[in-house]
Design a protein around this motif. Structure first.
Motif, PDB file in Angstrom:
ATOM      1  N   ARG A 164       0.851  -1.186   0.000  1.00 33.24           N
ATOM      2  CA  ARG A 164       0.000   0.000   0.000  1.00 33.24           C
ATOM      3  C   ARG A 164       0.884   1.232   0.000  1.00 33.24           C
ATOM      4  NH1 ARG A 164      -4.474   0.421   4.481  1.00 33.24           N
ATOM      5  NH2 ARG A 164      -4.829   2.298   3.247  1.00 33.24           N
ATOM      6  N   SER A 165       0.295   2.377  -0.407  1.00 31.31           N
ATOM      7  CA  SER A 165       1.033   3.638  -0.391  1.00 31.31           C
ATOM      8  C   SER A 165       0.520   4.520   0.742  1.00 31.31           C
ATOM      9  CB  SER A 165       0.853   4.380  -1.726  1.00 31.31           C
ATOM     10  OG  SER A 165       1.371   3.620  -2.795  1.00 31.31           O
ATOM     11  N   PRO A 166       1.406   5.149   1.489  1.00 32.01           N
ATOM     12  CA  PRO A 166       0.972   6.035   2.573  1.00 32.01           C
ATOM     13  C   PRO A 166       0.294   7.278   2.025  1.00 32.01           C
ATOM     14  CG  PRO A 166       3.337   6.209   2.251  1.00 32.01           C
ATOM     15  CD  PRO A 166       2.878   5.083   1.385  1.00 32.01           C
ATOM     16  N   ASN A 167      -0.649   7.835   2.809  1.00 40.27           N
ATOM     17  CA  ASN A 167      -1.306   9.053   2.356  1.00 40.27           C
ATOM     18  C   ASN A 167      -0.571  10.282   2.861  1.00 40.27           C
ATOM     19  OD1 ASN A 167      -2.051   9.443   5.050  1.00 40.27           O
ATOM     20  ND2 ASN A 167      -4.088   8.586   4.751  1.00 40.27           N
ATOM     21  N   ALA A 168      -1.069  11.459   2.463  1.00 36.60           N
ATOM     22  CA  ALA A 168      -0.388  12.706   2.790  1.00 36.60           C
ATOM     23  C   ALA A 168      -0.364  12.970   4.290  1.00 36.60           C
ATOM     24  CB  ALA A 168      -1.063  13.863   2.050  1.00 36.60           C
TER      25      ALA A 168
ATOM     26  N   GLU B 285       6.887  16.159  10.160  1.00 33.74           N
ATOM     27  CA  GLU B 285       6.913  17.038  11.331  1.00 33.74           C
ATOM     28  C   GLU B 285       7.751  16.454  12.458  1.00 33.74           C
ATOM     29  OE1 GLU B 285       2.793  17.553  12.175  1.00 33.74           O
ATOM     30  OE2 GLU B 285       2.510  19.113  10.638  1.00 33.74           O
ATOM     31  N   ALA B 286       7.909  15.124  12.451  1.00 32.08           N
ATOM     32  CA  ALA B 286       8.720  14.461  13.479  1.00 32.08           C
ATOM     33  C   ALA B 286      10.205  14.420  13.096  1.00 32.08           C
ATOM     34  CB  ALA B 286       8.203  13.059  13.725  1.00 32.08           C
ATOM     35  N   GLY B 287      10.524  14.940  11.899  1.00 27.66           N
ATOM     36  CA  GLY B 287      11.924  15.006  11.498  1.00 27.66           C
ATOM     37  C   GLY B 287      12.347  14.004  10.455  1.00 27.66           C
ATOM     38  N   VAL B 288      11.416  13.168   9.983  1.00 19.99           N
ATOM     39  CA  VAL B 288      11.756  12.198   8.934  1.00 19.99           C
ATOM     40  C   VAL B 288      11.881  12.926   7.602  1.00 19.99           C
ATOM     41  CG1 VAL B 288      10.956  10.162   7.673  1.00 19.99           C
ATOM     42  CG2 VAL B 288      10.601  10.326  10.145  1.00 19.99           C
ATOM     43  N   ASP B 289      12.917  12.631   6.851  1.00 16.69           N
ATOM     44  CA  ASP B 289      13.084  13.202   5.515  1.00 16.69           C
ATOM     45  C   ASP B 289      12.194  12.412   4.557  1.00 16.69           C
ATOM     46  OD1 ASP B 289      13.861  14.229   3.083  1.00 16.69           O
ATOM     47  OD2 ASP B 289      16.000  14.197   3.521  1.00 16.69           O
ATOM     48  N   THR B 290      10.924  12.788   4.481  1.00 16.17           N
ATOM     49  CA  THR B 290       9.970  12.024   3.674  1.00 16.17           C
ATOM     50  C   THR B 290      10.269  12.124   2.182  1.00 16.17           C
ATOM     51  OG1 THR B 290       8.462  13.918   3.840  1.00 16.17           O
ATOM     52  CG2 THR B 290       8.087  12.079   5.345  1.00 16.17           C
ATOM     53  N   HIS B 291      10.899  13.199   1.762  1.00 17.87           N
ATOM     54  CA  HIS B 291      11.302  13.307   0.353  1.00 17.87           C
ATOM     55  C   HIS B 291      12.302  12.198   0.014  1.00 17.87           C
ATOM     56  CE1 HIS B 291      12.088  15.264  -3.481  1.00 17.87           C
ATOM     57  NE2 HIS B 291      13.375  15.158  -3.244  1.00 17.87           N
ATOM     58  N   TYR B 292      13.223  11.946   0.920  1.00 15.31           N
ATOM     59  CA  TYR B 292      14.199  10.873   0.716  1.00 15.31           C
ATOM     60  C   TYR B 292      13.514   9.506   0.729  1.00 15.31           C
ATOM     61  CZ  TYR B 292      18.081   7.692   1.614  1.00 15.31           C
ATOM     62  OH  TYR B 292      18.958   6.653   1.547  1.00 15.31           O
ATOM     63  N   VAL B 293      12.540   9.337   1.649  1.00 12.38           N
ATOM     64  CA  VAL B 293      11.807   8.068   1.728  1.00 12.38           C
ATOM     65  C   VAL B 293      11.129   7.756   0.392  1.00 12.38           C
ATOM     66  CG1 VAL B 293       9.858   6.894   2.826  1.00 12.38           C
ATOM     67  CG2 VAL B 293      11.455   8.230   4.216  1.00 12.38           C
ATOM     68  N   LEU B 294      10.544   8.785  -0.226  1.00 17.73           N
ATOM     69  CA  LEU B 294       9.777   8.586  -1.462  1.00 17.73           C
ATOM     70  C   LEU B 294      10.646   8.501  -2.707  1.00 17.73           C
ATOM     71  CD1 LEU B 294       6.858  11.045  -0.705  1.00 17.73           C
ATOM     72  CD2 LEU B 294       6.657   8.573  -0.911  1.00 17.73           C
ATOM     73  N   THR B 295      11.741   9.271  -2.742  1.00 18.94           N
ATOM     74  CA  THR B 295      12.504   9.407  -3.991  1.00 18.94           C
ATOM     75  C   THR B 295      13.924   8.881  -3.925  1.00 18.94           C
ATOM     76  OG1 THR B 295      13.383  11.621  -3.473  1.00 18.94           O
ATOM     77  CG2 THR B 295      11.177  11.504  -4.477  1.00 18.94           C
TER      78      THR B 295
ATOM     79  N   THR C 189       2.906  10.898  -3.792  1.00 18.14           N
ATOM     80  CA  THR C 189       2.956  12.250  -3.248  1.00 18.14           C
ATOM     81  C   THR C 189       4.116  12.982  -3.909  1.00 18.14           C
ATOM     82  OG1 THR C 189       2.068  11.521  -1.110  1.00 18.14           O
ATOM     83  CG2 THR C 189       3.170  13.655  -1.166  1.00 18.14           C
ATOM     84  N   MET C 190       3.841  14.160  -4.444  1.00 13.98           N
ATOM     85  CA  MET C 190       4.894  14.980  -5.037  1.00 13.98           C
ATOM     86  C   MET C 190       5.106  16.198  -4.159  1.00 13.98           C
ATOM     87  SD  MET C 190       4.263  14.818  -9.166  1.00 13.98           S
ATOM     88  CE  MET C 190       5.874  15.553  -9.460  1.00 13.98           C
ATOM     89  N   TYR C 191       6.339  16.690  -4.140  1.00 11.67           N
ATOM     90  CA  TYR C 191       6.685  17.830  -3.303  1.00 11.67           C
ATOM     91  C   TYR C 191       7.052  19.016  -4.181  1.00 11.67           C
ATOM     92  CZ  TYR C 191       6.604  14.766   0.701  1.00 11.67           C
ATOM     93  OH  TYR C 191       6.187  13.894   1.674  1.00 11.67           O
ATOM     94  N   PHE C 192       6.430  20.155  -3.897  1.00 13.80           N
ATOM     95  CA  PHE C 192       6.662  21.369  -4.660  1.00 13.80           C
ATOM     96  C   PHE C 192       7.087  22.489  -3.716  1.00 13.80           C
ATOM     97  CE2 PHE C 192       3.563  18.876  -6.984  1.00 13.80           C
ATOM     98  CZ  PHE C 192       4.022  18.947  -8.281  1.00 13.80           C
ATOM     99  N   PRO C 193       7.982  23.373  -4.172  1.00 15.13           N
ATOM    100  CA  PRO C 193       8.372  24.505  -3.322  1.00 15.13           C
ATOM    101  C   PRO C 193       7.143  25.340  -2.954  1.00 15.13           C
ATOM    102  CG  PRO C 193       9.890  24.277  -5.155  1.00 15.13           C
ATOM    103  CD  PRO C 193       8.743  23.350  -5.422  1.00 15.13           C
ATOM    104  N   THR C 194       6.963  25.564  -1.669  1.00 18.36           N
ATOM    105  CA  THR C 194       5.792  26.283  -1.182  1.00 18.36           C
ATOM    106  C   THR C 194       5.701  27.673  -1.788  1.00 18.36           C
ATOM    107  OG1 THR C 194       5.960  25.063   0.895  1.00 18.36           O
ATOM    108  CG2 THR C 194       4.612  27.061   0.908  1.00 18.36           C
ATOM    109  N   GLU C 195       6.839  28.364  -1.903  1.00 16.81           N
ATOM    110  CA  GLU C 195       6.830  29.723  -2.447  1.00 16.81           C
ATOM    111  C   GLU C 195       6.380  29.743  -3.903  1.00 16.81           C
ATOM    112  OE1 GLU C 195      10.443  31.849  -1.896  1.00 16.81           O
ATOM    113  OE2 GLU C 195      10.361  31.772   0.301  1.00 16.81           O
ATOM    114  N   GLN C 196       6.774  28.735  -4.663  1.00 14.80           N
ATOM    115  CA  GLN C 196       6.390  28.728  -6.073  1.00 14.80           C
ATOM    116  C   GLN C 196       4.909  28.412  -6.247  1.00 14.80           C
ATOM    117  OE1 GLN C 196       8.864  27.064  -9.054  1.00 14.80           O
ATOM    118  NE2 GLN C 196      10.740  27.351  -7.891  1.00 14.80           N
ATOM    119  N   LEU C 197       4.365  27.566  -5.389  1.00 16.73           N
ATOM    120  CA  LEU C 197       2.919  27.343  -5.427  1.00 16.73           C
ATOM    121  C   LEU C 197       2.183  28.641  -5.107  1.00 16.73           C
ATOM    122  CD1 LEU C 197       2.576  23.878  -3.632  1.00 16.73           C
ATOM    123  CD2 LEU C 197       2.179  24.338  -6.051  1.00 16.73           C
TER     124      LEU C 197
END
Length: 208
Positions: free
Chosen positions: A25-29, A37-47, A98-106
């Motif tokens: 299964r895939s985790p949700n957002a 928020e707990a400090g896990v680098d979720t971007h690294y986990v996904l990519t 889940t894709m990650y986008f720079p907050t400022e650019q959004l």
């Protein structure tokens, strides 16, 4: 941490955690946000890439890549063809990725990250604007068909992406950009069967 401890941290059960680790299964957002928020680098986990390496950025409706460490916002990506819920609540559906986008650019595109979801385009009805397999970022806070544009709709309980045009008498015209498909007129008395779920803002797809 044990699987039980990590599951509690992410707000899920132990079996869900096991299924995530087995790729069943895939985790949700919400889960990923809690871990982030707990400090896990979720971007690294996904990519497999650290957050200070390359990541997706937006510009003029296209997708490019850059480097840096600015704040990233997670955007849950859904496949509307695989949807099994009541149509209105995307949160009840499985997140395909889940894709990650720079907050400022959004924000520069006028988008609130909390209101943005990604939807996979299915079929060829919007060819010329959106191709089968493309992803499109949808602003769920924008549900007014004026100005006219391309919207994610709920039509008779089914999610569709169509161009919406208002016509005389308060009716809507649902338009497929592929001319092979007929336009659909929604009369005022039938509006109860149609709901705008959000405005399609940014296309992510292959260049052909």
């Amino acid at each position: 941490m044990s699987q039980t401890e990590l599951a509690v941290l992410g707000g899920v059960g132990k079996m869900s955690q096991i299924n995530y680790e087995k790729d069943a299964r895939s985790p949700n957002a919400a889960y990923l946000t809690a871990l982030d928020e707990a400090g896990v680098d979720t971007h690294y986990v996904l990519t497999g890439r650290r957050t200070d390496e390359s990541h997706a950025t937006l510009g003029d409706g296209s997708l490019s890549f850059t480097t840096g460490s600015e704040a990233l916002s997670p955007v849950a990506m859904y496949d509307i063809e695989a949807a099994a819920g009541d149509g209105r609540s995307l949160e009840r559906e499985e997140v395909e990725s889940t894709m990650y986008f720079p907050t400022e650019q959004l924000a520069a595109q006028g988008l609130d990250p909390a209101q943005v979801v990604g939807i996979k385009v299915r079929g060829d009805s919007m060819d010329g604007t959106l191709a089968d397999g493309d992803w499109v970022l949808v602003d769920r806070s924008s549900r007014d068909p004026h100005p006219e544009g391309v919207f994610l709709l709920l039509v008779h309980g089914e999610r569709r992406i169509k161009r919406v045009q208002r016509v005389a008498g308060g009716a809507w015209l649902l338009i497929s950009d592929n001319p092979r498909y007929e336009k659909e007129l929604i009369k005022p008395q039938d509006m109860k069967d149609v709901e705008i779920l959000g405005r399609c803002e940014i296309r992510i797809g292959r260049i052909t």
